[in-house]
Scaffold this motif. Structure first.
Motif, short mmCIF file in Angstrom:
data_model
loop_
_atom_site.label_atom_id
_atom_site.label_comp_id
_atom_site.label_asym_id
_atom_site.label_seq_id
_atom_site.Cartn_x
_atom_site.Cartn_y
_atom_site.Cartn_z
N VAL A 1 -6.20 35.73 -28.13
CA VAL A 1 -6.35 34.59 -26.93
C VAL A 1 -4.90 33.84 -26.75
CG1 VAL A 1 -7.70 32.54 -26.11
CG2 VAL A 1 -8.61 34.47 -27.37
N CYS A 2 -4.38 33.94 -25.59
CA CYS A 2 -2.84 33.36 -25.53
C CYS A 2 -3.07 32.57 -24.06
CB CYS A 2 -1.87 34.22 -25.44
SG CYS A 2 -2.23 35.55 -24.22
N TYR A 3 -2.08 31.60 -24.06
CA TYR A 3 -2.13 30.59 -22.82
C TYR A 3 -0.44 30.33 -22.36
CZ TYR A 3 -2.17 26.98 -26.10
OH TYR A 3 -1.63 26.31 -27.27
N LEU B 1 -14.13 31.27 -23.54
CA LEU B 1 -13.25 31.11 -22.35
C LEU B 1 -14.18 30.49 -21.37
CD1 LEU B 1 -12.76 35.04 -22.09
CD2 LEU B 1 -10.91 32.82 -22.97
N THR C 1 -12.07 27.08 -20.05
CA THR C 1 -11.79 26.77 -18.40
C THR C 1 -11.72 25.43 -18.03
OG1 THR C 1 -13.93 27.43 -17.73
CG2 THR C 1 -12.33 29.05 -17.86
N ASP D 1 -2.44 29.62 -16.94
CA ASP D 1 -2.78 31.03 -17.46
C ASP D 1 -3.35 31.20 -18.76
OD1 ASP D 1 -2.80 33.77 -17.18
OD2 ASP D 1 -1.11 34.11 -17.62
N LEU D 2 -4.53 31.55 -18.86
CA LEU D 2 -5.36 31.99 -20.16
C LEU D 2 -5.94 33.26 -20.10
CD1 LEU D 2 -6.73 30.70 -22.77
CD2 LEU D 2 -8.57 30.14 -21.26
N ARG D 3 -5.52 33.88 -21.35
CA ARG D 3 -5.86 35.37 -21.35
C ARG D 3 -6.44 35.59 -22.68
NH1 ARG D 3 -1.44 38.56 -18.11
NH2 ARG D 3 -0.85 37.28 -16.36
N ALA D 4 -7.32 36.83 -22.73
CA ALA D 4 -7.75 37.35 -23.90
C ALA D 4 -7.71 38.96 -23.95
CB ALA D 4 -9.37 36.78 -23.96
N TYR D 5 -7.21 39.28 -24.96
CA TYR D 5 -6.90 40.81 -25.24
C TYR D 5 -7.85 41.33 -26.35
CZ TYR D 5 -3.17 39.95 -21.98
OH TYR D 5 -2.32 39.64 -21.03
#
Length: 94
Positions: free
Chosen positions: A6-8, A48, A52, A61-65
């Motif tokens: 998880v990164c932002y 997530l 938010t 920007d917030l992402r999860a891989y």
């Protein structure tokens, strides 16, 4: 149980601090804006959804891989934990 990165990228320092403190309660910080989260898809969705509330979708920007269950995982450079310390789990809040 799966693992996710998880990164932002947050533009406002106040929102950045709030999101960082929130994520430290449920994931392991690898770098300042990169976290390792262990859980299933439902738990990731819940994380997530709560996260938010800390961001501005128009500016941040917030992402999860997902990480593969099997595969190469390596670290180069300074370790996150001192020598001899083994990480065995995530915070108990989740």
């Amino acid at each position: 149980m799966s693992e996710f990165i998880v990164c932002y990228d947050i533009s406002d320092p106040k929102r950045l601090g709030r999101l960082h403190r929130f994520l430290k309660k449920c994931a392991v910080p690898l770098q300042y804006s990169v976290f390792l989260f262990s859980g299933d898809d439902r738990q990731l969705d819940r994380l997530l959804e709560k996260a938010t509330g800390y961001i501005d979708p128009k500016a941040d920007d917030l992402r999860a891989y997902p990480l593969p269950t099997r595969g190469f995982k390596a670290r180069l450079g300074k370790p996150a934990l001192p020598e001899g310390i083994q990480w065995s789990g995530l915070p108990t809040a989740w």
